[in-house]
Design an enzyme around this catalytic site. Structure first.
Site, short mmCIF file in Angstrom:
data_model
loop_
_atom_site.label_atom_id
_atom_site.label_comp_id
_atom_site.label_asym_id
_atom_site.label_seq_id
_atom_site.Cartn_x
_atom_site.Cartn_y
_atom_site.Cartn_z
N CYS A 158 -15.07 -16.26 12.27
CA CYS A 158 -14.95 -17.45 13.12
C CYS A 158 -13.54 -17.55 13.72
O CYS A 158 -12.60 -17.94 13.04
CB CYS A 158 -15.27 -18.70 12.31
SG CYS A 158 -15.19 -20.20 13.28
N CYS A 166 -12.27 -21.16 13.97
CA CYS A 166 -11.83 -21.71 12.68
C CYS A 166 -10.48 -21.10 12.26
O CYS A 166 -9.60 -21.81 11.79
CB CYS A 166 -12.84 -21.40 11.58
SG CYS A 166 -14.56 -21.49 12.06
N ASP A 167 -10.34 -19.78 12.40
CA ASP A 167 -9.22 -19.09 11.75
C ASP A 167 -8.19 -18.47 12.71
O ASP A 167 -7.15 -18.00 12.26
CB ASP A 167 -9.77 -17.98 10.83
CG ASP A 167 -10.67 -18.55 9.75
OD1 ASP A 167 -10.39 -19.67 9.30
OD2 ASP A 167 -11.65 -17.90 9.38
#
Ligand code: FAD
Ligand code: NAP
Length: 312
Positions: free
Chosen positions: A133, A136-137
């Protein structure tokens, strides 16, 4: 007893709920183990949902869906379904923790989840430098170099997203032709800080307890290359989430193909009367939000006809 149980609250499940309740079904519950919205909420950008002209994040796109889809009485229960089974005309929906609910009809919209690539170190460093992701990261690697594995739409779109945050992106793909759409491939090729590492795969991700230090790639001739990056993003496709259809004897509640995708008609009917499937879980799914939503609507209309027919 529920008129309809919907399993999964992504674009397919939410739209199925909207159409089913607006179309007159009572007692419709959508079981979604997390927040409604589905996998698109992990995407950093979506620009192909008709009617939404701006490029938005997946989270932004899905923000208004639950409110609209629950306006006509759809209920959301944040629970994980473990199995759907059928006895006579009645479906049993088994929930994690032991609860069991009866329903006249069921739509399964459990979508798909990212596949593992299978290289050395993938499990060891998953969540500790290896991610599926970018939204997300990606931020953890601001100003640093990262590697991306895959040659489909997801890999290339997320490589583009990462190229805006990171100093450099190594895009590793096992062939020299991409599965991604030509427009996306062009954008990647024009990007100054994306290096294509083609005809190559990841042999190993290495590091320490502190995290990832780099990847070893190997090309078709067997040549190895050590690329020192602290972050590796793996986008090598998706597996369908069909576990809820597995019965205690190992068989499936309805027919599935060799990849486990649910075989449906154009009305989203499965081989089991009263059971419908919609979205990424079905055969030949284009794996698009707009298609999943369309499937959800179709499945709901079929479920309404089915429930009506039980009352005749
Ligand atoms: P999903 O969205 O996968 O939703 C399934 C839901 O079911 C999930 O919320 C899950 O939590 C829930 N669930 C699963 N099992 C259970 C269970 N046992 N009990 C309860 N709940 C359960 N599509 C586009 O059109 N345009 C794009 O630009 C685009 N970009 C993408 C970028 C990324 C990074 C990814 C991963 C996908 C992208 N897609 C895009 C594809 C799109 O997200 C999917 O096709 C779509 O979300 C499928 O919808 P769905 O409802 O079938 O399944
Ligand atoms: P995908 O299209 O199946 O692509 C997976 C990629 O990973 C392929 O390039 C494949 O290589 C590679 N791969 C598979 N297994 C591998 C392994 N073990 N090691 C190394 N590489 C491996 O998957 P996706 O990109 O996740 O897309 C899934 C679906 O969602 C597609 O239908 C896609 O079009 C759709 N989607 C659409 C959009 C959009 O419309 N904007 C955005 C994202 C996703 P090969 O090419 O050699 O097989």
């Amino acid at each position: 007893m529920l008129d309809l149980a919907i399993v999964g609250g992504g674009p397919a499940g939410l739209t199925a709920g909207l159409y089913a309740t607006r179309g007159g079904l009572k007692n419709v519950v959508m079981y979604e183990k997390g927040m409604p919205g589905g996998q698109i909420t992990q995407s950093s950008e979506i620009e192909n949902y008709p009617g939404v002209k701006e490029v938005v994040t997946g989270m932004e796109l899905m923000e208004s869906w639950p409110e609209q889809c629950m306006r006509f009485g759809l209920k959301h229960e944040m629970k994980e379904v473990t199995r759907v089974s059928k006895s006579g005309n009645i479906f049993k929906v088994s929930i994690a923790g032991g609860e069991e609910v009866e329903a006249k009809s069921v739509i399964v919209c459990t979508g798909s989840t990212p596949r593992r690539a299978g290289f050395e170190g993938e499990d060891e460093f998953y969540g500790k430098g290896i991610s599926n992701c970018a939204t997300c990261d990606g931020f953890f690697y601001k100003g640093k170099e990262v590697a991306v594995l895959g040659g489909g739409d997801t890999a290339l779109e997320e490589a583009l997203y990462l190229s805006k945050i990171c100093s450099k992106v190594y895009l590793i793909h096992r062939r020299d032709a991409f599965r991604a759409s030509p427009a996306t491939v062009e954008r990647v090729k024009k990007s100054d800080n994306i290096e294509l590492v083609l005809n190559s795969n990841i042999k190993k991700v290495y590091g320490s307890a502190m995290g990832v230090d780099g990847v070893i790639t190997v090309d078709k001739e067997g040549n190895e290359r050590d690329i020192k990056v602290p972050g590796v993003f793996v986008f090598v496709g998706m597996n369908v989430n069909n576990n809820v259809l597995k019965q205690s004897d190992g068989s499936y509640l309805c027919d599935v193909n060799e990849y486990g995708e649910v075989i449906v008609t154009l009305s989203m009917k499965t081989s089991t009367p009263g059971l419908f499937a919609a979205g990424d879980i079905r055969i030949e799914a284009p794996k698009q939000v707009v298609c999943a939503a369309g499937d959800g609507a179709t499945a709901a209309l079929s479920a309404i006809s089915y429930v009506d027919s039980l009352e005749d």
